[in-house]
Design an enzyme around this catalytic site. Structure first.
Site, PDB file in Angstrom:
ATOM      1  N   ASP A   1      -1.577  10.876   6.982  1.00  0.00           N
ATOM      2  CA  ASP A   1      -1.567  10.379   8.354  1.00  0.00           C
ATOM      3  C   ASP A   1      -0.154  10.072   8.827  1.00  0.00           C
ATOM      4  O   ASP A   1       0.082   9.957  10.030  1.00  0.00           O
ATOM      5  CB  ASP A   1      -2.432   9.119   8.486  1.00  0.00           C
TER       6      ASP A   1
ATOM      7  N   ASP B   1      -3.599   4.670   2.930  1.00  0.00           N
ATOM      8  CA  ASP B   1      -3.527   3.796   4.105  1.00  0.00           C
ATOM      9  C   ASP B   1      -3.509   4.594   5.399  1.00  0.00           C
ATOM     10  O   ASP B   1      -2.655   5.456   5.606  1.00  0.00           O
ATOM     11  CB  ASP B   1      -2.270   2.931   4.033  1.00  0.00           C
TER      12      ASP B   1
ATOM     13  N   ASP C   1      -3.525  10.775   0.692  1.00  0.00           N
ATOM     14  CA  ASP C   1      -2.870   9.510   0.982  1.00  0.00           C
ATOM     15  C   ASP C   1      -3.997   8.489   1.139  1.00  0.00           C
ATOM     16  O   ASP C   1      -5.180   8.853   1.171  1.00  0.00           O
ATOM     17  CB  ASP C   1      -2.049   9.644   2.265  1.00  0.00           C
TER      18      ASP C   1
END
Length: 265
Positions: A201, A20, A18
């Site tokens: 996250d 961001d 991922d």
């Protein structure tokens, strides 16, 4: 791939990231800009609300956010327009989070297939990464999947498609849909999925990785983790405070070449 550790948790053949809040500190920008807009109306986005936005494509995330503030006189389209303008000023200044450069550089050096699988729009990806091409994102080459890519329209996280498309970008035959819906004749695809390692996250991202049938390492902001004291780890195979804690050899990957060590707390 042969295991690089006697007691490896898995023999990982490819790694999906991922972006961001996992590789770069762009989630801070999302929070600051959102609260600047909401602040005009006397509101502030809580981490409970933010957790439901993280990982989703722009419009669904905005619709989810504004559903908590029905009295605010701003439309989804107007909110998106204003937020984009404010965010665009900050994207060229975001920086890698701890452990990111070391891990990505290490995997690229050892020719481990890697890809970015982000819900971010392609335009935003370009703005966020242009100043980090030489040091970080250039290592991914063309192996980048964004939330508004044609293959993903309407199929954002927590659906598994972003990770399946990213794996296909690396040449892995993983098929379509949730892993639990694969037929017995697709056992080879099931095994190929299990060779993938996802770093995330966001809760939506963890769920997407699990639905893809891949191994998942969750690296949540502590403020996000605090929102779910009783929910466990959402099926994540490991939880880390930062990417600095990751030990490649525990997943059948080549160990770091240097002797830097960071004990897990």
């Amino acid at each position: 791939m042969a295991s690089n550790a006697v007691n490896a948790k898995a023999d990982i053949a490819y790694v999906l990231f991922d972006m961001d809040g996992l590789m770069i500190n762009s989630e801070d920008v999302y929070t600051e800009v959102t609260n600047k807009i909401l602040g005009r109306y006397g509101h502030e986005m809580t981490w409970e609300i933010k957790s439901g936005c993280m990982g989703k494509p722009e419009r669904p995330a905005t619709e989810y956010l504004l559903s908590f503030y029905p009295g605010i006189p701003i439309s989804v389209d107007d909110y998106i327009t204003e937020r984009r303008a404010l965010q665009d000023l900050s994207w060229p200044h975001v920086q890698p989070l701890p452990g990111t450069l070391r891990l990505v550089t290490h995997l690229a050096k050892h020719k481990i297939p890697i890809a970015v699988a982000t819900g971010s729009q392609r335009r935003n990806y370009d703005l966020k990464t242009a100043h980090l091409k030489d040091s970080l994102f250039g290592l991914f080459g063309e192996n980048v999947i964004c939330g508004d890519d044609e293959e993903l329209r309407g199929k954002g996280k927590p659906m598994p498609d972003v990770f399946l498309v990213a794996a296909k970008k690396l040449g892995v035959d993983v098929g379509e849909g949730d892993v639990e819906n694969l037929s017995e004749s697709e056992e080879v695809r099931r095994r190929e999925r299990a060779k993938g390692l996802v770093f995330e996250d966001a809760v939506n991202g963890v769920q997407a990785g699990r639905r893809a049938g891949m191994k998942v390492i969750w690296v949540p902001d502590p403020r996000l983790k605090a929102q779910f004291p009783d929910e466990g780890n959402f099926g994540a195979d490991e939880v880390l405070k930062t990417l600095e804690e990751f030990r490649p050899e525990e997943w059948g990957l080549p160990p770091y070449d240097d002797d830097i060590a960071l004990e897990k707390q």
